[in-house]
Write an enzyme that holds these catalytic residues in place. Sequence first.
Site, PDB file in Angstrom:
ATOM      1  CG  MET A   1      26.883  24.821  33.217  1.00  0.00           C
ATOM      2  SD  MET A   1      27.449  23.289  32.451  1.00  0.00           S
ATOM      3  CE  MET A   1      29.163  23.669  32.094  1.00  0.00           C
TER       4      MET A   1
ATOM      5  CB  SER B   1      26.969  29.448  26.093  1.00  0.00           C
ATOM      6  OG  SER B   1      26.773  28.679  27.236  1.00  0.00           O
TER       7      SER B   1
ATOM      8  CG  HIS C   1      32.101  28.267  27.283  1.00  0.00           C
ATOM      9  ND1 HIS C   1      31.899  27.932  25.967  1.00  0.00           N
ATOM     10  CD2 HIS C   1      30.945  27.948  27.919  1.00  0.00           C
ATOM     11  CE1 HIS C   1      30.684  27.445  25.814  1.00  0.00           C
ATOM     12  NE2 HIS C   1      30.095  27.439  26.992  1.00  0.00           N
TER      13      HIS C   1
ATOM     14  CG  ASN D   1      28.102  26.392  22.163  1.00  0.00           C
ATOM     15  OD1 ASN D   1      27.901  25.180  22.218  1.00  0.00           O
ATOM     16  ND2 ASN D   1      28.030  27.159  23.223  1.00  0.00           N
TER      17      ASN D   1
HETATM   18  N1  LIG Z   1      23.889  24.223  30.704  1.00  0.00           N
HETATM   19  C1  LIG Z   1      24.943  24.031  29.956  1.00  0.00           C
HETATM   20  O1  LIG Z   1      25.114  22.991  29.342  1.00  0.00           O
HETATM   21  C2  LIG Z   1      26.015  25.079  29.843  1.00  0.00           C
HETATM   22  C3  LIG Z   1      27.237  24.734  29.244  1.00  0.00           C
HETATM   23  C4  LIG Z   1      28.252  25.700  29.176  1.00  0.00           C
HETATM   24  C5  LIG Z   1      28.012  26.973  29.656  1.00  0.00           C
HETATM   25  N2  LIG Z   1      26.801  27.269  30.218  1.00  0.00           N
HETATM   26  C6  LIG Z   1      26.611  28.631  30.726  1.00  0.00           C
HETATM   27  O2  LIG Z   1      26.716  28.583  32.142  1.00  0.00           O
HETATM   28  C7  LIG Z   1      25.869  29.585  32.717  1.00  0.00           C
HETATM   29  C8  LIG Z   1      24.934  28.932  33.701  1.00  0.00           C
HETATM   30  O3  LIG Z   1      24.157  27.981  33.025  1.00  0.00           O
HETATM   31  P1  LIG Z   1      23.378  26.815  33.791  1.00  0.00           P
HETATM   32  O4  LIG Z   1      22.905  25.897  32.724  1.00  0.00           O
HETATM   33  O5  LIG Z   1      24.184  26.296  34.919  1.00  0.00           O
HETATM   34  O6  LIG Z   1      22.132  27.663  34.359  1.00  0.00           O
HETATM   35  P2  LIG Z   1      21.072  27.216  35.476  1.00  0.00           P
HETATM   36  O7  LIG Z   1      19.854  27.981  35.186  1.00  0.00           O
HETATM   37  O8  LIG Z   1      20.986  25.733  35.570  1.00  0.00           O
HETATM   38  O9  LIG Z   1      21.754  27.723  36.848  1.00  0.00           O
HETATM   39  C9  LIG Z   1      21.984  29.077  37.123  1.00  0.00           C
HETATM   40  C10 LIG Z   1      22.000  29.252  38.635  1.00  0.00           C
HETATM   41  O10 LIG Z   1      22.388  30.601  38.922  1.00  0.00           O
HETATM   42  C11 LIG Z   1      21.647  31.005  40.060  1.00  0.00           C
HETATM   43  N3  LIG Z   1      21.666  32.469  40.194  1.00  0.00           N
HETATM   44  C12 LIG Z   1      20.909  33.398  39.572  1.00  0.00           C
HETATM   45  N4  LIG Z   1      21.242  34.644  39.987  1.00  0.00           N
HETATM   46  C13 LIG Z   1      22.239  34.480  40.901  1.00  0.00           C
HETATM   47  C14 LIG Z   1      22.996  35.388  41.706  1.00  0.00           C
HETATM   48  N5  LIG Z   1      22.804  36.692  41.643  1.00  0.00           N
HETATM   49  N6  LIG Z   1      23.933  34.871  42.552  1.00  0.00           N
HETATM   50  C15 LIG Z   1      24.122  33.546  42.620  1.00  0.00           C
HETATM   51  N7  LIG Z   1      23.430  32.636  41.886  1.00  0.00           N
HETATM   52  C16 LIG Z   1      22.510  33.101  41.036  1.00  0.00           C
HETATM   53  C17 LIG Z   1      20.268  30.402  39.825  1.00  0.00           C
HETATM   54  O11 LIG Z   1      19.518  30.352  41.030  1.00  0.00           O
HETATM   55  C18 LIG Z   1      20.630  29.029  39.280  1.00  0.00           C
HETATM   56  O12 LIG Z   1      20.747  28.054  40.304  1.00  0.00           O
HETATM   57  C19 LIG Z   1      25.176  30.280  31.537  1.00  0.00           C
HETATM   58  O13 LIG Z   1      25.899  31.417  31.189  1.00  0.00           O
HETATM   59  C20 LIG Z   1      25.267  29.242  30.436  1.00  0.00           C
HETATM   60  O14 LIG Z   1      25.245  29.827  29.141  1.00  0.00           O
HETATM   61  C21 LIG Z   1      25.807  26.350  30.334  1.00  0.00           C
END
Ligand SMILES: NC(=O)c1ccc[n+]([C@@H]2O[C@H](COP(=O)([O-])OP(=O)(O)OC[C@H]3O[C@@H](n4cnc5c(N)ncnc54)[C@H](O)[C@@H]3O)[C@@H](O)[C@H]2O)c1
Length: 291
Positions: free
Chosen positions: A14, A127, A148, A198
Site C-alpha cells: 500500500m 484494515s 483507510h 470489508n
Molecule cells: N494490502 C491491502 O490490500 C491493504 C488494503 C487496505 C489497507 N491495508 C492495510 O495497510 C497496512 C499495510 O499493509 P500492506 O499490505 O501494505 O503491508 P506490506 O506487508 O505489504 O507492507 C508493510 C511494509 O511496512 C514496513 N515496515 C514494517 N515495520 C516498519 C517500521 N517500523 N517503519 C517503517 N516501515 C515498516 C515493512 O517492511 C513493509 O515494507 C496494513 O495495516 C493493512 O491492513 C492493506
Amino acid sequence: MFVFKAAVVGAGTMGGQIAQTIAAAGIPVVLKDVQDDLVEAGLAEARKVTAGQAKKLVERGKLDQEAADAQVASVVGRIHGTTEYEGFGDVDFVIEAVPERMEIKRAVFEDLDAVTPGHAILASNTSSLSITEIGEATSRPDKVCGFHYFFPASVMRLIEVVEGDDTEAETLQAAVAFAQTIRKMPITCAEVPGFVVNRILNSSVSEVWRVQEEEGIDVKEIDKVVQESKTVPMGPFFLSDLLGLDTVLHVAEHLKESYGDRFYVHSGMKELVEAGNLGQKTGKGFYEHGN
Ligand SMILES: NC(=O)c1ccc[n+]([C@@H]2O[C@H](COP(=O)([O-])OP(=O)(O)OC[C@H]3O[C@@H](n4cnc5c(N)ncnc54)[C@H](O)[C@@H]3O)[C@@H](O)[C@H]2O)c1
C-alpha cells in the site's frame, strides 16, 4: 488545517502508492521503510503508477511526451525516501501503512509521537485494528484516526476516515479535507470491525471461501468463472494474492471473532500464511507469481 507536507510509514503493497496519491496532488511526502531496498521498491511503484497515468494522458492527446516526462519527474521528485525519521519534523499529516499487527503499529505511533510536531495528525491505514488502542500509544489520541485506502491506492477513490473513542471532531474534519485535496472520496465511519467496505466484501467472499473448502472446488476454476461473469475485475483468490494473504487472513479472523460464523476463515489460506506464502509479495500464494 492545510497539509503542506505529509509522511507515509511503510512502503509495501500500500505505502508506495499512498505516497504517490499525495505527491500527485502537489504535496511533498516522506516515505519511510526499514530497509533501503524496501524504500526503493515503494519509490519504483510510485514511479510506475505515475508513468502509467501520464501515458494515458499522452494517448488521449492531453499531454505531449515531453510534458508527460516532466510530470512524472515532478511527482516522483516530491517523494523523499528514507529509512530513518529524517524529514518528519515538519509534517502535518502522517499515514502509517506497516503490517497489520497491533504491537508494530503501536511502536510506530510511539515513534511518530516523538518525531512529529504536536499539531500533526497521525493516521493509520489499518484494515481492522482499533484506532483507540493505536492512539493510546501516543500523547495525542485526539489527533489519531483511521485513513483507510483500498487496493490499489492510486486507483480506488474511497477512503474510510475512522473515528476512535478519543478522536476529536477537528481531526476528522482535517482528514476528510485532506482526502478531498488528494482527490479521493472520504466517508467517515465508526470504529466497528471491518468498518464499512470489508464488512460488506467479506460477507460475500466468505461464502465463496466456505463453498470452495466444503466442496473441494479448484480455486482457479472459481476465479475463472467469477472473472468471466464480468461482475468484478478478478476472482477472490487471485485478488487475495494481490492484497497479501497475511492482511486478508487477519481481516477475516477479526470479522469471524467479532461477528461469528457468518464470516469464514479459509483454512487453506491460513496454511499458506503459516508457510510464509503471502501471495504476490512473496512470489507464491494461491498462485505462483513471477517476481
Ligand atoms: N494490502 C491491502 O490490500 C491493504 C488494503 C487496505 C489497507 N491495508 C492495510 O495497510 C497496512 C499495510 O499493509 P500492506 O499490505 O501494505 O503491508 P506490506 O506487508 O505489504 O507492507 C508493510 C511494509 O511496512 C514496513 N515496515 C514494517 N515495520 C516498519 C517500521 N517500523 N517503519 C517503517 N516501515 C515498516 C515493512 O517492511 C513493509 O515494507 C496494513 O495495516 C493493512 O491492513 C492493506
